[in-house]
Every structure is written in structure tokens, then in C-alpha cells.
Design an enzyme around this catalytic site. Structure first.
Site, PDB file in Angstrom:
ATOM      1  CB  VAL A   8      45.311 -29.748 -11.425  1.00 45.68           C
ATOM      2  CG1 VAL A   8      46.425 -29.499 -10.428  1.00 45.68           C
ATOM      3  CG2 VAL A   8      45.495 -28.900 -12.660  1.00 45.68           C
ATOM      4  CB  SER A   9      40.683 -32.853 -11.500  1.00 46.14           C
ATOM      5  OG  SER A   9      41.305 -33.979 -10.918  1.00 46.14           O
ATOM      6  CB  THR A  10      38.991 -28.406 -12.658  1.00 43.16           C
ATOM      7  OG1 THR A  10      39.453 -27.836 -11.436  1.00 43.16           O
ATOM      8  CG2 THR A  10      38.063 -29.574 -12.373  1.00 43.16           C
TER       9      THR A  10
END
Length: 184
Positions: A8-10
């Protein structure tokens, strides 16, 4: 061993959708990164690549969770293939442990190579067009012809050290040496 990878990016994003799907696919071990796909090195992916062995299968929920670009994906896939590791993407239904999956991957790799070749061709054409118009590529020189001539005089006179000359002209010693070399 079937190994899953999720990203996941964040930190605010939740990987549960991916990890649930990977669990359902039979993954015995999961690696999860909380990092942008644009990052070259992702700690958990690096760990995964250290532990994965011949005969293992890497499973991802979606291709874009694994690679930053088509070229990055192809490079990772080639690395896995060279180690005898299978690959499955659940969303795209890609499975390199089957002949059909290998075919899809090879088409994918060919498209990536085609894209690289087109980019190279367009770049070279643009550079040639710029040169034809008299544009010189590259970074502009910090020193003009007069400065180079003066630097050469100072260097040959030994009145100043190379570091003192560099300090005087606000450049590095390497620039001074390059300047001297190119004016001979």
C-alpha cells in the site's frame, strides 16, 4: 512454498483487501510494504527476494502492487524466472507456472522492450533535430574561454595551489583539472 506480497502506498491505506486475497490463495508467508511504488527499494520486497527459493511461487493481488513500471516488472519477473520461482497475479489471472502464463509474460516482456525501443528512437530523433538547429546538449560550462586561459596561466605559474584556484573561481578541483586538460 507459496509467498504473498502486498503493498500500500501510505500508512493510512489498509492492506486487508490484498492480504485477505493472498491468504485465500494459500500463501504460507506474507510480506507487506507501506511504501510508494515509485521507490526503488522497498524493505519487505527486498527481504522477500532474499528468502524466495527455487520451486517457490510469488503471489500478488495485482501487478501494480509489485512493480513500479513495465520495465521494473519485467526485470523482477526475469529475476524470479532465473531463480526458478513461479509467479501469480490474482487480479490479472496471470500464472507463470503454466504454459499460458509464460506466453502472457513473454508478450508482456516483448511489449516492454518495444516501448523502450520507441522511447530510445524518439529521444535520438529529438537530439538530432536539436543539433541540426545548432543546439548543443549537456550542462553549460561554469567557465568561459577567458577563465580557462587564466586558470591555465595560474596553474603553470604555480603561484596558487589547485584548491586556491578552485576557491577563487567557485568550482571544484576536478573542474580545474578538466579545464587545464581541455585547454592544452
Amino acid at each position: 512454498m507459496i509467498i504473498g506480497y502486498a503493498r500500500v502506498s501510505t500508512l493510512e491505506q489498509n492492506e486487508a483487501l490484498q492480504t485477505d486475497a493472498l491468504d485465500k490463495a494459500g500463501c504460507e508467508r506474507l510480506f507487506t510494504d507501506h511504501a510508494s511504488g515509485a521507490k526503488a527499494h522497498r524493505p519487505e520486497l527486498d527481504r522477500l527476494l532474499d528468502v524466495i527459493r527455487d520451486g517457490d511461487t510469488l503471489v500478488v493481488w495485482k501487478l501494480d502492487r509489485l512493480g513500479r513500471s513495465v520495465q521494473n516488472l519485467v526485470d523482477l519477473m526475469n529475476l524470479l524466472q532465473s531463480r526458478g520461482v513461479g509467479f501469480k497475479s490474482l487480479t490479472e489471472n496471470m500464472d507463470t507456472t503454466t504454459p499460458g502464463g509464460v506466453l502472457v509474460f513473454n508478450v508482456f516482456a516483448a511489449m516492454a522492450q518495444f516501448e523502450r525501443d520507441l522511447i530510445r528512437e524518439r529521444t535520438n530523433a529529438g537530439l538530432q533535430a536539436a543539433r541540426a538547429r545548432g543546439h548543443k546538449g549537456g550542462r553549460p560550462s561554469k567557465l568561459g574561454d577567458r577563465e580557462r586561459a587564466r586558470i591555465r596561466e595560474l596553474y603553470q605559474s604555480r603561484a596558487l595551489t589547485v584548491q586556491e584556484i578552485a576557491d577563487q573561481y567557485h568550482v571544484s578541483r576536478k573542474t580545474i583539472y578538466s579545464s587545464i586538460k581541455n585547454t592544452r
